[in-house]
Design an enzyme around this catalytic site. Structure first.
Site: not given
Length: 956
Positions: A437, A511
């Site tokens: 991220e 995720e």
């Protein structure tokens, strides 16, 4: 005949028998060609930044404070590694929320710097060997000193590093390691701990040695489909650290899980002085046993090198044989067949110990995850400790191995290379994750960086692909345009559109989920910081278990995915802040106790017959009110009963759950599950009585008496009928006897502020040493004035409590005093001699024996004096050499006499009936007795057997 061929043949014969020979020489006590010695025991630790960086930039080997070789650390606390000092700190509401309200990092400098020191002897026989210090992980920004020399500065808290200390070592004498650790700045947004929280090692080799990080073994099959014959590709590098060239040979011997030799190869070449050379071979292997999470078959590669018929070095590398691939339509393929990833993301901390996990806790955690059908983990968001990968190899768990940061600068590429070279032999590792991220992941710059990183990985490891955990939706910009495998963090809605638009790119759920829940709680409570354990709550960016798995399960091209998270972890409390100190994302709490969603995944991730009722059935005061009752099951139908009366039979939809509204009445709530019309499962919850008993159980009945092994003990409060009390919160006191100690406690309560660690109180009293006398002298060598019987009655009196002086630059002096020690004081467990300062250099003698030296005018030296003292009159003499400015003994001198230590009183409240105690054995065999007691409850004792075991080779 070619003499080179004869040499190779002779060395091959040597290599085939060298493993047995190595074991025999070790058994006889002879020095093996390579020693890897654990360096975890007996470190001295001090929390605080009292001395600065320790560096002295003008001259080599002249360091300051604890970095100095002669620094006195006798008053410091003794700790064993791994060690996380942050878990020992109290909670503070003013501290960083994301790091779990521990007072460390920005604004808490005094708690953010720590020093470690370790002194050990090296035998004279080590002269001529290569000596290397290895650190598996230090959080963070550490400076390492060896015998007073600064040997390295390492910033990352997640990557290992090593230093060659051959030139600095005192073979035949004492050696000192000093490590300054600075956790003032964070690397993540979650609990990270601080300290030397992974293992340390001392490695000894000969001048000709194998470089283990460059040893690589992997297997191939025709068309990447496993068959009756595989090809092993073995590579290694040899280093010649001596002044002359040598004709070296290297042999590779492959051993199966029973220790049988199943394949071998040999190579040889000339190796120039002070150089490294790569060697490689291909080895055919018939009927290979394939590694998978269900059948974790392992092999060992024994690599041996030497010359002139003598073995000079040997390493053993565990590996597995399997194939991995990604198909854009079929998803992930393991050993040529589609294999759905049913994974979890996990941080590296655990209740009681923070980030400093004993090795067995890695196995414990993996076993817990496998129990719900988990077959893969993602090491979020950093390289894991090596022992985690060993546990995954041996127990059977796939690993997405994650690099810390996006970066193609030299340092970040070095970190990435170290990660891949360290971990590429582990069969559990099936894919590399380059980052998580990143803020600029959709930019062209990020794509360029990712390409560089991915190309490096492919050069180092041609067997695995790369992904990254990207929290973006249907976009092909930036990193997703270049990655081997598209990683999805959340964003379940656009997956179909993305797959249609980019049908050639494999995909995986890096995720998913992020359901929040608290074990045993069934209503949201923002005041106490609890979230209902029903599968109803997820942050705005996330999804419940049913939502994300309902999307991924029917889409094989998504390859399955990783839940955020397997275990609760410290820090990042969501959706609440204080009083919460850890996350609610886990399927297990921080102790490893399962929450209700465990059974949802177990139902749809395994072939077992699963049936689980929630909530508990203790709702006093709510008689007649409807309770939300759910069953988590993979049965085709489930019938629910209250006190024997049916509440209805319902059909189960795929990947779903069943619900009833049941009016509360005390008693028994039960369920029966059916498949094909036949009952296959039952479950029930009962209204329990008041808490009455404590029950203790261990995850295994015995541990190894090696000073490292641990037992994970579950504490349960039950009613008089031995049923778990689901609302119990009793405070439990623990005592322990035998060859063991408690190293941590927990209960999984995300809002509990009780200590996880209790530090043994070390009460002491100080005796100021006065009546000093001083005499100026010409030199500072061995002086007769240091003798215990020397008559100093004619010397002038000296004030050692002053701020500075009386010596001028270049002057030398001897200070002396005498004092009485009583019989009671001689029985003290320790006596420390503490000086304010000795300016500039000092040699301290107690009763005529050298107790230590000090060469830092700003230091506060301390020396262990007990072994030099005797009952009655004692003397201290200090030879002082002043260099600059006023000098002498200043700021006072005292004896710190330890009183008899008080036993540590360990305690922990149970949370909804449960708590956990982590017990570690010593190196002595015997029976460890753990006793738990609490007011109003029946106490109990658990026996844990500490079995005789050969400890890992360690630095004494």
């Amino acid at each position: 005949m070619n003499p080179h061929f004869l040499y190779r043949a002779r060395f091959l014969r040597l290599g085939l028998f060298v493993l047995a020979g190595f074991l025999l020489t070790s058994a006889r006590g002879e020095t093996p060609p390579r020693e890897r010695l654990l360096l975890d025991f007996g470190w001295k630790f001090h929390l605080g930044d009292d001395w600065g960086l320790g560096e002295k930039l003008d001259k080599a080997g002249v360091s300051l404070g604890p970095a100095a070789e002669s620094f006195g650390d006798a008053s410091w606390r003794t700790v064993n590694l791994p060690h996380d000092w942050v878990v020992e700190l109290p909670f503070d509401q003013k501290a960083d929320t994301s790091h779990g309200f521990k007072p460390v990092g920005p604004g808490f400098h005094d708690n953010s710097v720590g020093w470690y020191r370790r002194t050990f002897d090296l035998p004279a026989s080590d002269k001529g060997r290569r000596l290397t210090l290895q650190f598996d992980g230090v959080y963070r920004d550490c400076r390492v000193f060896f015998n007073g020399y600064l040997i390295g500065h390492h910033e990352s808290g997640y990557t290992g590093f090593e230093y060659d200390v051959t030139d600095l070592a005192h073979c035949g004498g004492p050696n000192t390691i000093s490590v300054r650790v600075d956790a003032s700045q964070f690397e993540g947004w979650f609990y990270e701990g601080a300290g030397i929280y992974r293992h340390t090692w001392l490695v000894k080799t000969g001048p000709l040695h194998i470089t283990p990080e460059e040893t690589f073994v992997y297997s191939t099959f025709p068309d990447n489909v496993p068959g009756d014959r595989s090809t092993l590709h073995v590579k290694t590098a040899l280093r010649n650290d001596q002044s002359g060239p040598v004709n070296v040979a290297v042999s590779w011997v492959v051993l199966d899980d029973k220790g049988r030799n199943v394949a071998q190869a040999v190579d040889s070449a000339a190796l120039a002085s002070w150089s490294t050379r790569q060697f490689s071979q291909t080895i055919p292997l018939d009927s290979p046993a394939l590694w998978s999470p269900e059948t974790p078959q392992l092999y060992r590669l024994v690599t041996t090198t030497g010359y002139d018929g003598e073995v000079m070095d040997q390493t053993i590398t565990e590996f597995g044989i399997r194939t991995t691939a990604f198909d854009p339509d079929k998803g992930f393929l393991l050993n040529g067949k589609p294999y759905e990833i049913k994974g979890t993301c996990n941080h590296q901390d655990h209740a009681g110990v923070g980030s400093a996990l004993p090795d067995h806790l890695q196995y414990f955690r993996i076993a817990q995850l496998k129990g719900m059908g988990d077959n893969a983990i993602r090491t979020s968001h950093n390289p894991p400790t090596p022992e985690l990968l060993e546990a995954c190899d041996r127990l059977g768990m796939l690993v997405m191995d994650e690099n810390r940061l996006l970066g193609s600068d030299a340092q970040n590429l070095d970190y990435l290379q170290e990660l891949v070279q360290r971990d590429r032999n582990h069969p559990s590792v099936f894919i590399w994750s380059l980052f998580n991220e990143e803020n600029r992941q959709t930019t062209p710059t990020a794509a360029n960086i990712t390409s560089t990183m991915q190309n490096l990985v492919h050069r180092l490891d041609p067997t695995r692909l790369c992904t990254a955990a990207a929290n973006v939706g249907n976009t092909f910009e930036g990193v997703d345009s270049v990655l081997d495998v598209r990683g999805w963090n959340y964003h379940i809605e656009p997956v179909d559109a993305y797959h249609r638009e980019h049908p050639a790119q494999p995909e995986i759920g890096t995720e998913q989920g992020s359901t929040v829940s608290t074990r045993g709680i069934y209503a949201n409570d923002s005041e106490r910081g609890y979230v209902s354990a029903y599968d109803d709550n997820a942050p705005p960016w996330a999804n419940t278990a049913k939502q994300w798995w309902g999307v991924y399960a029917p889409r094989p091209w998504l390859s399955g995915g990783f839940i955020w998270t397997g275990f609760d972890y410290r820090g990042e409390p969501t959706p609440y802040a204080w009083p919460c100190i850890n996350s609610h994302f886990g399927i297990f709490d921080t102790c490893g106790f399962p929450k209700d969603n465990f059974y949802y995944y177990q139902a749809w991730w395994t072939d077992r017959n699963v049936l689980h009722i929630l909530p508990h059935w203790n709702w006093a005061g709510q008689e007649g009110k409807e309770i939300d009752v759910r069953c988590l099951s993979n049965c085709e139908e489930v019938e629910l009963f209250l006190n024997g009366t049916s509440q209805g039979r319902k059909k189960m939809a795929l990947n779903s759950e069943l619900r009833w509204n049941v009016k509360y009445s005390p008693g028994t709530l039960s369920a029966k599950g059916y498949k094909g019309g036949q009952e296959v499962a039952q479950d029930q919850v009962e209204t329990t009585g008041a808490p009455a008993n404590i029950k203790l159980s261990s995850d295994r009945p015995s541990i190894a008496a090696n000073g490292e092994d641990v037992s994970v003990v579950t504490v349960v409060v039950t009613d008089s009928n031995n049923r778990v009390s689901p609302l119990a919160g009793n405070l439990i006191d623990f005592s322990i006897s035998g060859p063991g100690k408690i190293i941590g406690v927990g209960n999984g309560d995300p809002s509990c502020h009780e200590p996880d660690v209790y530090i043994a109180a070390q009460p002491s009293h100080n005796v100021a040493l006065k009546d000093w006398r001083m005499k100026l002298v010409d030199g500072v060598g061995e002086r007769p004035e240091t003798a215990s019987t020397f008559d100093d009655s004619q010397w002038e009196q000296a004030d050692v409590a002053s701020e500075g002086g009386p010596l001028t630059p270049g002057q030398n002096a001897i200070y002396r005093t005498s004092f009485d020690v009583s019989a009671d004081e001689m029985s003290s467990p320790s006596v420390i001699l503490n000086f304010g300062t000795i300016d500039d250099n000092g040699w301290v003698y107690v009763n005529g024996q050298l107790a230590g030296e000090s060469h830092d005018w700003a230091g506060h030296p301390s020396f262990a004096a007990g072994k030099f003292l005797h009952e009655g009159k004692n003397t201290i003499a200090v030879v002082v050499k002043n260099v600059d400015g006023p000098g002498g003994i200043n700021h006072g001198v005292s004896l710190q006499i330890a009183d008899n230590p008080k036993p540590v009183q360990w305690k922990r409240s149970v949370f909804n009936g449960l708590a956990e105690v982590i017990v570690q054995g010593t190196k002595e065999p015997g029976t460890i007795e753990l006793t738990a007691h609490s007011d109003g409850l029946q106490s109990t004792t658990l026996n844990i057997s500490a079995e005789s075991a050969t400890p890992r080779p360690a630095v004494p």
